[in-house]
Design a protein around this motif. Structure first.
Motif, short mmCIF file in Angstrom:
data_model
loop_
_atom_site.label_atom_id
_atom_site.label_comp_id
_atom_site.label_asym_id
_atom_site.label_seq_id
_atom_site.Cartn_x
_atom_site.Cartn_y
_atom_site.Cartn_z
N ALA A 178 0.82 -1.23 0.00
CA ALA A 178 0.00 0.00 0.00
C ALA A 178 0.85 1.27 0.00
CB ALA A 178 -0.94 -0.01 1.20
N SER A 179 1.95 1.27 0.70
CA SER A 179 2.76 2.50 0.78
C SER A 179 3.52 2.79 -0.51
CB SER A 179 3.76 2.39 1.94
OG SER A 179 4.63 1.28 1.73
N THR A 180 3.72 1.77 -1.35
CA THR A 180 4.48 1.96 -2.59
C THR A 180 3.56 2.18 -3.78
OG1 THR A 180 6.20 0.49 -1.72
CG2 THR A 180 6.25 0.94 -4.09
N TYR A 181 2.42 1.52 -3.77
CA TYR A 181 1.53 1.56 -4.93
C TYR A 181 0.16 2.11 -4.53
CZ TYR A 181 5.19 -1.40 -6.81
OH TYR A 181 6.40 -1.90 -7.21
N LYS A 182 -0.19 3.22 -5.16
CA LYS A 182 -1.46 3.89 -4.83
C LYS A 182 -2.65 3.16 -5.45
CE LYS A 182 -3.65 8.45 -5.04
NZ LYS A 182 -3.48 9.87 -5.48
N TYR A 183 -2.42 2.51 -6.58
CA TYR A 183 -3.51 1.87 -7.30
C TYR A 183 -3.27 0.37 -7.41
CZ TYR A 183 -3.76 6.77 -8.71
OH TYR A 183 -3.79 8.14 -8.71
N HIS A 184 -4.34 -0.40 -7.28
CA HIS A 184 -4.19 -1.83 -7.49
C HIS A 184 -5.55 -2.47 -7.75
CE1 HIS A 184 -5.74 -2.69 -3.42
NE2 HIS A 184 -5.81 -3.96 -3.81
N SER A 185 -5.50 -3.65 -8.35
CA SER A 185 -6.71 -4.43 -8.58
C SER A 185 -6.35 -5.90 -8.57
CB SER A 185 -7.35 -4.07 -9.93
OG SER A 185 -8.47 -4.91 -10.20
N VAL A 186 -7.18 -6.70 -7.93
CA VAL A 186 -7.01 -8.15 -7.91
C VAL A 186 -8.21 -8.77 -8.61
CG1 VAL A 186 -6.84 -10.22 -6.47
CG2 VAL A 186 -5.64 -8.12 -5.80
N GLN A 187 -7.91 -9.62 -9.58
CA GLN A 187 -8.95 -10.32 -10.33
C GLN A 187 -8.66 -11.82 -10.22
OE1 GLN A 187 -11.53 -8.67 -12.04
NE2 GLN A 187 -10.71 -6.77 -11.18
N GLY A 188 -9.49 -12.50 -9.44
CA GLY A 188 -9.25 -13.93 -9.26
C GLY A 188 -7.93 -14.17 -8.54
N THR A 189 -7.02 -14.90 -9.18
CA THR A 189 -5.74 -15.24 -8.56
C THR A 189 -4.59 -14.39 -9.09
OG1 THR A 189 -5.31 -16.98 -10.17
CG2 THR A 189 -6.49 -17.61 -8.17
N VAL A 190 -4.89 -13.33 -9.85
CA VAL A 190 -3.84 -12.44 -10.34
C VAL A 190 -4.15 -11.02 -9.91
CG1 VAL A 190 -3.28 -13.91 -12.31
CG2 VAL A 190 -4.96 -12.07 -12.58
N GLY A 191 -3.10 -10.21 -9.76
CA GLY A 191 -3.30 -8.84 -9.33
C GLY A 191 -2.29 -7.90 -9.97
N LEU A 192 -2.65 -6.63 -10.01
CA LEU A 192 -1.80 -5.60 -10.61
C LEU A 192 -1.71 -4.42 -9.65
CD1 LEU A 192 -0.22 -4.91 -13.24
CD2 LEU A 192 -2.27 -3.71 -14.03
N TRP A 193 -0.48 -4.03 -9.32
CA TRP A 193 -0.22 -2.88 -8.46
C TRP A 193 0.52 -1.83 -9.28
CZ3 TRP A 193 -1.26 -7.52 -6.48
CH2 TRP A 193 -1.90 -7.60 -5.25
N SER A 194 0.12 -0.56 -9.14
CA SER A 194 0.68 0.49 -9.99
C SER A 194 0.84 1.80 -9.23
CB SER A 194 -0.22 0.71 -11.21
OG SER A 194 0.21 1.80 -11.98
N LYS A 195 1.90 2.52 -9.58
CA LYS A 195 2.10 3.87 -9.05
C LYS A 195 1.26 4.89 -9.81
CE LYS A 195 6.86 2.94 -7.54
NZ LYS A 195 8.29 3.30 -7.70
N TYR A 196 0.72 4.45 -10.94
CA TYR A 196 -0.05 5.34 -11.81
C TYR A 196 -1.49 4.83 -11.93
CZ TYR A 196 4.81 6.33 -12.98
OH TYR A 196 6.15 6.61 -12.89
N PRO A 197 -2.42 5.71 -12.29
CA PRO A 197 -3.84 5.33 -12.30
C PRO A 197 -4.13 4.13 -13.20
CG PRO A 197 -3.59 7.71 -12.47
CD PRO A 197 -2.22 7.15 -12.59
N LEU A 198 -5.07 3.31 -12.72
CA LEU A 198 -5.56 2.15 -13.48
C LEU A 198 -7.00 2.41 -13.89
CD1 LEU A 198 -4.32 -0.83 -11.23
CD2 LEU A 198 -3.22 0.09 -13.28
N THR A 199 -7.28 2.19 -15.15
CA THR A 199 -8.65 2.28 -15.65
C THR A 199 -8.91 1.08 -16.56
OG1 THR A 199 -7.92 3.66 -17.51
CG2 THR A 199 -8.74 4.81 -15.55
N GLY A 200 -10.16 0.88 -16.90
CA GLY A 200 -10.51 -0.20 -17.81
C GLY A 200 -10.10 -1.56 -17.29
N VAL A 201 -10.16 -1.72 -15.97
CA VAL A 201 -9.76 -3.00 -15.37
C VAL A 201 -10.85 -4.03 -15.60
CG1 VAL A 201 -9.11 -4.17 -13.24
CG2 VAL A 201 -8.41 -1.79 -13.62
N GLU A 202 -10.44 -5.21 -16.08
CA GLU A 202 -11.41 -6.28 -16.31
C GLU A 202 -10.71 -7.63 -16.38
OE1 GLU A 202 -13.32 -5.37 -19.96
OE2 GLU A 202 -11.53 -5.64 -21.18
N PRO A 203 -11.43 -8.69 -16.00
CA PRO A 203 -10.84 -10.03 -16.15
C PRO A 203 -10.77 -10.41 -17.62
CG PRO A 203 -13.12 -10.19 -15.42
CD PRO A 203 -12.77 -8.73 -15.41
N VAL A 204 -9.85 -11.28 -17.96
CA VAL A 204 -9.71 -11.80 -19.32
C VAL A 204 -10.02 -13.30 -19.29
CG1 VAL A 204 -8.11 -12.23 -21.23
CG2 VAL A 204 -7.98 -10.08 -19.95
#
Length: 349
Positions: A178-204
């Motif tokens: 949390a202290s390093t990455y302001k944005y994140h999303s977890v979908q199922g068993t995979v996740g993405l952490w980012s210092k920059y904004p995330l949009t259009g997040v969806e499972p594939v």
């Protein structure tokens, strides 16, 4: 008083450096003279020569090895670089057998191996880039998820993908990152952490029945990038069935279709693909993307198993962005090594 000079001499008065060259020449001359007087030098070592030719054919025509029988082709391609180990073994056997035929034959697999993998032996890393990405299969049985999270965050990655997340471990990773990455999303068993904004997040949908892949748009300072995270099904080597990879291959095809339909031109794929860049079963993905390790890495970048890496099955693939450097990160509590890359998103300059 005259200054005394000191020199290092050998027993017969000559310097060691001066004698080293003549010794090597005498040894070579003796070997050639010994072989020159041997009428069987061309007839011996036929078996060794035959194995050398076979090895060259397997490496050079690996794509022709059929997958109909236990996915033998994919199994060979997974560990293809390691076939090069047989070249020095065959060379030694040729010397022991004093066979000119075998020596000449060993040149063939050496040339084929260098043609396939010689480029990976050079350091292609550069100092540029405007986005650092990393991916790590953290292992569902990881006993220290918090420590693993801190280790990968310390890599300096702007965007971090994690695979094989369990429901119980997700809150631990979220808290640690949390202290390093302001944005994140977890979908199922995979996740993405980012210092920059995330949009259009969806499972594939990769045809598994549950979520093991996702995509998101990362709005980095240099521009928008579509980032995919995927964990393709595992493969198994079984005595009765060989190299079982049917579900992995099916998921790879589905992932390739999703990436092909991606509207953004700049795309990064992060994840555990359970296959190497040589494996023809991943062609739906690899045919349209570049490996950062192959394009801008140093060495093979093997990532699995962490204790003694034998293959690079954890991948960072890109299209529309320029790889600048690629590397593996230190071992964590997982059975995979994390891998990272720095890429150039703004390719206009």
């Amino acid at each position: 008083m005259a200054q005394q000079a000191y020199v290092t001499e050998t027993d017969d008065g000559g310097s060691g450096d001066e004698r080293q060259g003549p010794r090597l020449r005498r040894l070579t001359d003796r070997l050639i003279a010994d072989w020159r007087g041997d009428r069987r030098v061309w007839r011996r070592g036929i078996v060794v020569a035959a194995f050398a030719v076979l090895l060259a054919l397997v490496m050079g025509l690996h794509s022709r090895i059929p997958n109909r029988f236990g996915n033998l082709g994919s199994l060979t391609e997974t560990f293809l670089p390691w076939l090069g180990i047989f070249v020095p073994v065959l060379l030694l056997l040729a010397l022991v057998r004093k066979s000119a035929t075998a020596l000449i034959a060993v040149v063939l697999p050496a040339i084929v191996w260098l043609n396939l993998f010689g480029g990976l032996l050079t350091d292609k890393t550069a100092a540029g880039g405007d986005l650092t990405v990393a991916t790590h299969n953290v292992n569902a049985d990881n006993a220290d998820p918090s420590g693993t999270a801190r280790d990968v965050a310390a890599s300096g990655a702007d965007v971090l993908a994690l695979e094989e997340l369990t429901a119980s471990a997700v809150p631990v990773y979220e808290k640690a990152l949390a202290s390093t990455y302001k944005y994140h999303s977890v979908q199922g068993t995979v996740g993405l952490w980012s210092k920059y904004p995330l949009t259009g997040v969806e499972p594939v949908d990769i045809k598994l029945g549950w979520t093991r892949a996702m995509r998101a748009t990362v709005t980095a300072p240099a521009g928008q990038v579509a980032v995919y995270v995927a964990h393709l099904p595992s493969v198994r080597v079984k005595m009765e069935a060989g190299f079982t990879a049917r579900q992995r291959d099916k998921s790879a095809d589905a992932l390739g279709e999703a990436i092909a339909e991606e509207p953004l031109k700049k795309v990064v794929l992060l994840g555990d693909l359970n296959g190497t860049m040589n494996d023809r079963a991943l062609n739906a993905v690899t045919a349209q993307m570049r490996s950062t390790q192959g394009a801008a890495g140093s060495g093979f970048g093997f990532s699995w198993p962490a204790s003694f890496p034998l293959a690079r099955i954890d991948q960072i693939l890109v299209k529309g962005v320029e790889p600048e450097t690629s590397w593996t990160l230190p071992e964590t509590g997982s059975d995979h090594l994390p891998v990272a890359a720095r890429v150039k998103v703004d390719t206009s300059s």
